[in-house]
Write an enzyme that holds these catalytic residues in place. Structure first.
Site, PDB file in Angstrom:
ATOM      1  N   GLN A 127       0.863  -1.196   0.000  1.00  0.00           N
ATOM      2  CA  GLN A 127       0.000   0.000   0.000  1.00  0.00           C
ATOM      3  C   GLN A 127       0.898   1.245   0.000  1.00  0.00           C
ATOM      4  O   GLN A 127       1.501   1.562   1.025  1.00  0.00           O
ATOM      5  CB  GLN A 127      -0.869  -0.030   1.259  1.00  0.00           C
ATOM      6  CG  GLN A 127      -1.769   1.144   1.465  1.00  0.00           C
ATOM      7  CD  GLN A 127      -2.210   1.253   2.928  1.00  0.00           C
ATOM      8  OE1 GLN A 127      -1.595   0.658   3.817  1.00  0.00           O
ATOM      9  NE2 GLN A 127      -3.254   2.011   3.191  1.00  0.00           N
ATOM     10  N   GLU A 245      -8.946  -1.099   5.817  1.00  0.00           N
ATOM     11  CA  GLU A 245      -7.828  -1.087   6.771  1.00  0.00           C
ATOM     12  C   GLU A 245      -8.358  -1.035   8.205  1.00  0.00           C
ATOM     13  O   GLU A 245      -7.882  -1.725   9.092  1.00  0.00           O
ATOM     14  CB  GLU A 245      -6.923   0.117   6.494  1.00  0.00           C
ATOM     15  CG  GLU A 245      -5.691   0.161   7.390  1.00  0.00           C
ATOM     16  CD  GLU A 245      -4.647   1.171   6.922  1.00  0.00           C
ATOM     17  OE1 GLU A 245      -5.021   2.177   6.301  1.00  0.00           O
ATOM     18  OE2 GLU A 245      -3.463   0.932   7.192  1.00  0.00           O
ATOM     19  N   GLU A 373      -4.074   9.221  18.365  1.00  0.00           N
ATOM     20  CA  GLU A 373      -4.755  10.531  18.399  1.00  0.00           C
ATOM     21  C   GLU A 373      -5.829  10.605  17.318  1.00  0.00           C
ATOM     22  O   GLU A 373      -6.930  11.129  17.555  1.00  0.00           O
ATOM     23  CB  GLU A 373      -3.741  11.670  18.203  1.00  0.00           C
ATOM     24  CG  GLU A 373      -2.787  11.887  19.374  1.00  0.00           C
ATOM     25  CD  GLU A 373      -1.631  10.890  19.413  1.00  0.00           C
ATOM     26  OE1 GLU A 373      -1.481  10.111  18.440  1.00  0.00           O
ATOM     27  OE2 GLU A 373      -0.896  10.874  20.403  1.00  0.00           O
TER      28      GLU A 373
HETATM   29  C1  LIG Z   1       4.336  -0.340  11.455  1.00  0.00           C
HETATM   30  C2  LIG Z   1       3.837   0.634  10.421  1.00  0.00           C
HETATM   31  C3  LIG Z   1       3.454   0.181   9.182  1.00  0.00           C
HETATM   32  C4  LIG Z   1       2.993   1.079   8.218  1.00  0.00           C
HETATM   33  N1  LIG Z   1       2.672   0.592   6.965  1.00  0.00           N
HETATM   34  C5  LIG Z   1       2.281   1.460   6.018  1.00  0.00           C
HETATM   35  C6  LIG Z   1       2.017   1.000   4.693  1.00  0.00           C
HETATM   36  O1  LIG Z   1       2.144  -0.188   4.393  1.00  0.00           O
HETATM   37  N2  LIG Z   1       1.659   1.899   3.750  1.00  0.00           N
HETATM   38  C7  LIG Z   1       1.510   3.226   4.041  1.00  0.00           C
HETATM   39  O2  LIG Z   1       1.154   3.975   3.138  1.00  0.00           O
HETATM   40  N3  LIG Z   1       1.767   3.716   5.285  1.00  0.00           N
HETATM   41  C8  LIG Z   1       2.159   2.855   6.270  1.00  0.00           C
HETATM   42  N4  LIG Z   1       2.433   3.319   7.532  1.00  0.00           N
HETATM   43  C9  LIG Z   1       2.354   4.747   7.786  1.00  0.00           C
HETATM   44  C10 LIG Z   1       1.206   5.164   8.674  1.00  0.00           C
HETATM   45  O3  LIG Z   1      -0.010   5.112   7.973  1.00  0.00           O
HETATM   46  C11 LIG Z   1       1.526   6.582   9.149  1.00  0.00           C
HETATM   47  O4  LIG Z   1       2.708   6.509   9.921  1.00  0.00           O
HETATM   48  C12 LIG Z   1       0.411   7.150   9.979  1.00  0.00           C
HETATM   49  O5  LIG Z   1      -0.713   7.410   9.181  1.00  0.00           O
HETATM   50  C13 LIG Z   1       0.840   8.455  10.686  1.00  0.00           C
HETATM   51  O6  LIG Z   1       1.373   9.346   9.788  1.00  0.00           O
HETATM   52  P1  LIG Z   1       2.790  10.046  10.054  1.00  0.00           P
HETATM   53  O7  LIG Z   1       3.766   8.974  10.407  1.00  0.00           O
HETATM   54  O8  LIG Z   1       3.093  10.903   8.881  1.00  0.00           O
HETATM   55  O9  LIG Z   1       2.584  10.916  11.352  1.00  0.00           O
HETATM   56  P2  LIG Z   1       1.886  12.365  11.404  1.00  0.00           P
HETATM   57  O10 LIG Z   1       0.592  12.315  10.666  1.00  0.00           O
HETATM   58  O11 LIG Z   1       2.880  13.394  10.998  1.00  0.00           O
HETATM   59  O12 LIG Z   1       1.577  12.480  12.954  1.00  0.00           O
HETATM   60  C14 LIG Z   1       2.579  12.879  13.907  1.00  0.00           C
HETATM   61  C15 LIG Z   1       1.898  12.985  15.270  1.00  0.00           C
HETATM   62  O13 LIG Z   1       0.887  14.017  15.214  1.00  0.00           O
HETATM   63  C16 LIG Z   1      -0.369  13.487  15.613  1.00  0.00           C
HETATM   64  N5  LIG Z   1      -1.436  14.097  14.812  1.00  0.00           N
HETATM   65  C17 LIG Z   1      -1.471  14.245  13.481  1.00  0.00           C
HETATM   66  N6  LIG Z   1      -2.618  14.823  13.089  1.00  0.00           N
HETATM   67  C18 LIG Z   1      -3.349  15.017  14.217  1.00  0.00           C
HETATM   68  C19 LIG Z   1      -4.642  15.569  14.476  1.00  0.00           C
HETATM   69  N7  LIG Z   1      -5.423  16.015  13.486  1.00  0.00           N
HETATM   70  N8  LIG Z   1      -5.070  15.595  15.774  1.00  0.00           N
HETATM   71  C20 LIG Z   1      -4.291  15.133  16.790  1.00  0.00           C
HETATM   72  N9  LIG Z   1      -3.044  14.618  16.603  1.00  0.00           N
HETATM   73  C21 LIG Z   1      -2.590  14.554  15.329  1.00  0.00           C
HETATM   74  C22 LIG Z   1      -0.277  12.000  15.329  1.00  0.00           C
HETATM   75  O14 LIG Z   1      -1.189  11.254  16.111  1.00  0.00           O
HETATM   76  C23 LIG Z   1       1.171  11.704  15.666  1.00  0.00           C
HETATM   77  O15 LIG Z   1       1.317  11.523  17.068  1.00  0.00           O
HETATM   78  C24 LIG Z   1       2.900   2.443   8.516  1.00  0.00           C
HETATM   79  C25 LIG Z   1       3.281   2.921   9.782  1.00  0.00           C
HETATM   80  C26 LIG Z   1       3.755   2.030  10.722  1.00  0.00           C
HETATM   81  C27 LIG Z   1       4.165   2.551  12.055  1.00  0.00           C
END
Ligand SMILES: Cc1cc2nc3c(=O)[nH]c(=O)nc-3n(C[C@H](O)[C@H](O)[C@H](O)COP(=O)(O)OP(=O)(O)OC[C@H]3O[C@@H](n4cnc5c(N)ncnc54)[C@H](O)[C@@H]3O)c2cc1C
Length: 406
Positions: A127, A245, A373
């Site tokens: 994905q 998902e 969150e």
């Molecule tokens: C083990 C693992 C597997 C994954 N596999 C995939 C995959 O196969 N394909 C894929 O596309 N992605 C994958 N991901 C990515 C995952 O979908 C993202 O890490 C996740 O959506 C969070 O995005 P970010 O890491 O950019 O964090 P951010 O969105 O930048 O968030 C950073 C922090 O801010 C907080 N935050 C953000 N927005 C808000 C809000 N509106 N209100 C309150 N708090 C907020 C979050 O909770 C977090 O604590 C994977 C992640 C992990 C850890």
């Protein structure tokens, strides 16, 4: 609520058990004693046996490699298969999210070509959604797709792509129009991961593994025929994937109360079994209550499915509670082992490293498929009816949203 199987469900469960009793033992084993490549290979063999015997992708139509089973039968199969330690991980994203998205949006010919290969485990899918600037706020993604004749040319970067390093195909969401608000300028594709210009770079994790990756796209050409949904309709297609998902990522699993009880009985604290200590008992009781709450929340979901309903946003509770519990139980188990808790040798550590796996895996689980969150926001807005999160860029053309990017 009636928790007992109907006559038909009991017959189906017996059939599933008979298949598993015959075949599961030769594939079931904890993952800790093999390389990732060996694990994936074991998973492919297990998936193939299931496919050949009509136990793969149960709720998919038969013509695409499934069984045409009901949601309840799918749940019963999940319960029975889950009793064995089987190598199903590499297929979770493909079968749980990419397959249903293809079923909803691909052409009939594409479905008949791609889905049986996915169901039989021959092709693994990933994905390609998240980006450095588009995670929780997925619609803020920046990977560009530009039309060129019958092709699209893709440039950009994805990150955290689980399994990209062993995947054959992937689903990909891109920005095709930066002049409209962020949700309106996206377009969705599927692509062969071996297409020239796709570069996969594994990311090393604290657990020692490297299960996810950065994926770079440099002038990657995808035929327009591999577009899913209309141009600019990528957000709607993504929602299909994300809904699946949410159903796929449920209970965090891992070591739980039973394992903790066994550990507390085996380990000595102040010269007595740790289970005799009131503080230890209190902690275990707390997690027992949470585990029971999760069990009954899960029954509520199953009841909804058995009535033909689709589980709603309240389902987010399961991941929020179970992922935090997984981390806390892991941490407590490691503490109980004292200095031994820092060892990473399955032969020397109780419970075959299950508590260490909890502790190292849970932080990722608390982020993947919706962070704590974001799930709390969903519960607040859509279950409790509290005021919505602030979305200042909702109606602003994407290229006018202030950002540090050039
Ligand atoms: C083990 C693992 C597997 C994954 N596999 C995939 C995959 O196969 N394909 C894929 O596309 N992605 C994958 N991901 C990515 C995952 O979908 C993202 O890490 C996740 O959506 C969070 O995005 P970010 O890491 O950019 O964090 P951010 O969105 O930048 O968030 C950073 C922090 O801010 C907080 N935050 C953000 N927005 C808000 C809000 N509106 N209100 C309150 N708090 C907020 C979050 O909770 C977090 O604590 C994977 C992640 C992990 C850890």
């Amino acid at each position: 609520m009636d928790f007992n199987d109907t006559r038909e469900e009991a017959a189906f469960r017996a059939e599933a058990r008979a298949f598993l009793d015959k075949h599961a033992a030769q594939f079931a084993a904890p993952r800790r004693n093999e390389t990732e490549a060996q694990y994936v290979e074991r998973g492919k063999r297990w998936q193939k046996i299931k496919y050949e015997n009509g136990w793969a992708c149960l709720n998919w139509p038969k013509e695409y490699g499934g069984r045409g089973a009901t949601p309840m039968e799918q749940i019963i199969w999940g319960q029975e298969e889950g009793r064995h330690d089987l190598p199903v991980g590499p297929f979770a994203i493909g079968l749980g999210m990419c397959g249903p998205t293809m079923i909803a949006y691909a052409t009939e010919a594409q479905k008949r070509e791609q889905l049986p290969l996915m169901a039989s485990g021959e092709h693994i899918w990933c994905q390609l959604f998240s980006e450095p600037a588009g995670g929780s706020d997925l619609a803020a993604l920046r990977t560009r797709a530009v039309r060129d004749g019958d092709d699209w040319v893709i440039n950009g970067q994805k990150i955290w792509t689980s399994g990209a390093h062993y995947s054959d195909w992937g689903i990909l969401v891109t920005r095709t129009d930066p002049n409209v608000p962020k949700h309106k300028g996206l377009t969705f594709f599927f692509l062969d991961m071996h297409t020239p210009g796709v570069e996969v770079k594994p990311i090393k994790q604290i657990s020692g593994g490297a299960n996810f990756n950065e994926v770079y796209f440099t002038d990657v050409r995808i035929p327009d025929a591999q577009r899913l949904g209309g141009v600019g309709q990528g957000w709607q297609v993504s929602i299909t994937t994300l809904m699946n998902e949410r159903l796929a990522v449920g209970n965090a699993g891992g070591a739980d109360v039973d394992e903790l009880l066994a550990l507390a009985r085996a380990i000595k604290l102040d010269g007595k079994p740790a289970i005799a200590n009131a503080a230890v008992r209190e902690k275990i009781a707390e997690w027992y209550c949470q585990t029971s709450g999760l069990k009954f929340t899960n029954y509520r979901t199953i009841s909804a499915l058995s009535r033909g309903q689709t589980p709603g946003p309240e389902n987010s509770i399961t991941k929020v509670v179970s992922a935090a519990k997984q981390q806390d139980v892991g941490s407590f188990g490691i503490d109980l082992m004292d200095m031994g808790g820092i060892l990473m040798d399955a032969k020397k550590v109780p419970a075959q490293l299950a508590f260490q796996s909890n502790f190292l895996g849970a932080p990722g689980y608390r982020i993947a498929g919706g962070t704590d969150e974001i799930l709390r926001n969903i519960i607040a807005e859509r279950v409790l009816g509290l005021p919505a999160d602030i979305r200042v860029d909702k109606n602003v053309p994407f290229n006018q949203v202030p950002s540090g990017a050039k």
